[in-house]
Write a protein that holds these residues in place. Structure first.
Motif, short mmCIF file in Angstrom:
data_model
loop_
_atom_site.label_atom_id
_atom_site.label_comp_id
_atom_site.label_asym_id
_atom_site.label_seq_id
_atom_site.Cartn_x
_atom_site.Cartn_y
_atom_site.Cartn_z
N VAL A 193 28.51 -6.06 16.01
CA VAL A 193 27.97 -5.16 17.03
C VAL A 193 26.76 -5.85 17.65
N PRO A 194 26.32 -5.44 18.83
CA PRO A 194 25.09 -6.00 19.38
C PRO A 194 23.90 -5.70 18.45
N ILE A 195 23.03 -6.68 18.27
CA ILE A 195 21.86 -6.48 17.40
C ILE A 195 21.07 -5.26 17.85
N LEU A 196 21.00 -5.05 19.15
CA LEU A 196 20.21 -3.93 19.69
C LEU A 196 20.73 -2.58 19.19
N ASP A 197 22.03 -2.51 18.86
CA ASP A 197 22.60 -1.25 18.36
C ASP A 197 22.17 -0.95 16.93
N ALA A 198 21.61 -1.95 16.26
CA ALA A 198 21.27 -1.78 14.84
C ALA A 198 19.79 -1.57 14.59
N VAL A 199 18.93 -2.12 15.43
CA VAL A 199 17.49 -2.05 15.17
C VAL A 199 16.90 -0.75 15.70
N HIS A 200 15.77 -0.36 15.10
CA HIS A 200 15.03 0.85 15.46
C HIS A 200 15.81 2.13 15.14
N LYS A 201 16.93 2.03 14.45
CA LYS A 201 17.75 3.21 14.16
C LYS A 201 18.07 3.22 12.67
N ILE A 202 17.28 3.95 11.90
CA ILE A 202 17.48 4.01 10.46
C ILE A 202 18.63 4.96 10.14
N ARG A 203 19.54 4.51 9.29
CA ARG A 203 20.66 5.35 8.86
C ARG A 203 20.25 6.09 7.61
N THR A 204 20.21 7.40 7.70
CA THR A 204 19.75 8.22 6.58
C THR A 204 20.89 9.07 6.01
N VAL A 205 20.62 9.66 4.87
CA VAL A 205 21.60 10.52 4.20
C VAL A 205 21.76 11.82 4.98
N ASP A 206 22.98 12.23 5.19
CA ASP A 206 23.28 13.50 5.84
C ASP A 206 23.22 14.61 4.80
N PRO A 207 22.25 15.54 4.90
CA PRO A 207 22.13 16.61 3.90
C PRO A 207 23.37 17.49 3.80
N ASP A 208 24.18 17.51 4.86
CA ASP A 208 25.41 18.30 4.86
C ASP A 208 26.65 17.43 4.75
N GLY A 209 26.45 16.16 4.40
CA GLY A 209 27.56 15.22 4.33
C GLY A 209 28.41 15.39 3.08
N GLU A 210 29.52 14.67 3.07
CA GLU A 210 30.50 14.79 1.97
C GLU A 210 29.93 14.36 0.63
N VAL A 211 29.10 13.30 0.61
CA VAL A 211 28.58 12.80 -0.67
C VAL A 211 27.61 13.81 -1.28
N VAL A 212 26.71 14.35 -0.46
CA VAL A 212 25.77 15.36 -0.96
C VAL A 212 26.53 16.60 -1.44
N ASN A 213 27.53 17.02 -0.69
CA ASN A 213 28.31 18.19 -1.08
C ASN A 213 29.07 17.95 -2.37
N ALA A 214 29.54 16.71 -2.58
CA ALA A 214 30.22 16.37 -3.83
C ALA A 214 29.25 16.48 -5.00
N ALA A 215 28.01 16.01 -4.78
CA ALA A 215 26.99 16.10 -5.83
C ALA A 215 26.67 17.56 -6.15
N LYS A 216 26.54 18.38 -5.12
CA LYS A 216 26.26 19.79 -5.34
C LYS A 216 27.40 20.47 -6.08
N ALA A 217 28.63 20.03 -5.77
CA ALA A 217 29.80 20.66 -6.37
C ALA A 217 29.88 20.46 -7.88
N ILE A 218 29.24 19.40 -8.37
CA ILE A 218 29.26 19.17 -9.82
C ILE A 218 27.95 19.62 -10.48
N GLY A 219 27.12 20.31 -9.71
CA GLY A 219 25.94 20.94 -10.29
C GLY A 219 24.65 20.17 -10.20
N ILE A 220 24.61 19.09 -9.43
CA ILE A 220 23.36 18.36 -9.24
C ILE A 220 22.41 19.19 -8.37
N CYS A 221 21.17 19.28 -8.78
CA CYS A 221 20.15 20.06 -8.05
C CYS A 221 19.37 19.15 -7.12
N PHE A 222 19.17 19.60 -5.87
CA PHE A 222 18.37 18.88 -4.90
C PHE A 222 17.05 19.58 -4.62
#
Length: 356
Positions: free
Chosen positions: A325-354
């Protein structure tokens, strides 16, 4: 064709795999490879570099760190803080360009994180034949689904939790493990899930210490007399404070939230609580098999981009495919965890507390 390569920013498991991939792929094409020592600083006259042959990279796949050395200080330190970027002075760029021209470098592979790739983009705009390779254990670079070093860091967290679990169980304690990641919670989330953590605290998800305490009390009532808490170094305390050690070279150095969380947990639950900061152990040691392969593939793709004259691009990993991808598409844009994403929801589903 003569291709250059340098590592800039923090060290990371898998850097040597990238070097191995670049040298190997370049050699197959009959190209020479020049490795610049200590990041961009190696470009400054008279130049600090070494011609790399296959024999120089034999056996380095398993090694952590980088045989070329790296630095996040010096004349090219353009990153000045979260979201704030400074330009590298033009006179510094002009000096370094002389070294590049004298060595007749046809392509320069820059392996680094957001700050280093910001500099890479500035050099590209100045006419340099630049190709970027994303590198960070934090896994927080936009435009790539994964960076090498992340899996090794997560594995280190899992090992730490496995060890803390035995002492927590023996003493019926709460153990708090502080992990890296800066302003993204990927290491904490993945490491916490794989390591069997009971509580995971992330920068992306505001939490309440009372909620955490209530959860631990509930576990106690259910017969679980020990608990494991993973907290990302960039997580904010309920008061909105980010624990920080100091300012270092313009970059905010995070750390200390593990001890703060442990103090509050013990105060609110009455449970004996200890904290441990994993720190640079996450960045050290040899890379996992996944990081070795990913680093190799990134290095090979960088050489392919050079052969096509496709400069100003960053190697990118998406949907199991390595592209760019163009370098410009990658810089200044931090990729963070989606609080409503599938991985977080999977963690909640097994009882992990946030803590929410």
């Amino acid at each position: 064709m003569r291709i250059g390569i340098l590592n800039s920013g923090g060290d990371c498991p898998g850097l040597n795999a990238v070097i191995h991939g670049v040298v190997g792929a370049a050699s197959e094409r009959g190209w020479e490879t020049v490795g610049f020592r200590d990041g961009f600083e190696g470009l400054l006259p008279p130049g600090d570099f070494k011609f790399l042959k296959r024999s120089d990279t034999a056996g380095i796949l398993k090694l952590g760190g980088t045989i070329l050395g790296t630095t996040n200080k010096g004349n090219f330190a353009a990153k000045v803080g979260a979201g704030d970027v400074a330009k590298v002075p033009q006179e510094i760029i002009d000096k370094a360009k002389k070294t590049l021209d004298q060595l007749e470098i046809g392509a320069l592979v820059i392996v680094g994180g957001d700050g280093s790739l910001t500099t890479a983009h500035q050099l590209y705009e100045d006419g340099w034949p630049v190709i970027g390779v994303p590198k960070t254990i934090d896994n927080d670079l936009q435009a790539t689904a994964m960076t090498f070093g992340f899996d090794s860091a997560v594995t280190s967290v899992v090992d730490g939790l496995d060890r803390l679990n035995t002492t927590a169980s023996s003493h019926k304690r709460v153990m708090v493990l502080e992990v890296m990641g800066r302003h993204a919670g990927w290491i904490a989330l993945w490491g916490g899930m794989a390591g069997g953590a009971d509580v995971v605290l992330l920068p992306e998800m505001p939490f309440s210490m009372e909620k955490v305490a209530d959860f631990i009390k509930l576990r106690e009532a259910q017969g679980h007399h020990s608990s494991l808490i993973v907290v990302a170094e960039g997580a904010k305390m309920p008061e909105g404070l980010i624990a920080k050690e100091n300012e270092h070279g313009g970059e905010l150095r995070l750390g200390g939230i593990g001890a703060m969380v442990a103090e509050q947990v013990e105060k609110l639950t009455g449970k004996e609580t200890r904290s441990c900061t994993l720190g640079h152990l996450q960045r050290g040691g040899g890379p996992t098999a996944l990081d070795r392969i990913l680093g190799l593939r990134f290095g090979v793709m960088a050489v392919k981009l050079a052969s096509e004259g496709n400069f100003g691009q960053m190697v990118s990993y998406q949907s199991y495919h390595v592209g760019s991808v163009p370098i410009l598409d990658a810089v200044h844009k931090i990729r963070t965890v989606d609080p409503d994403g599938e991985v977080v929801n999977a963690a909640k589903a097994i009882g992990i507390c946030f803590g929410q």
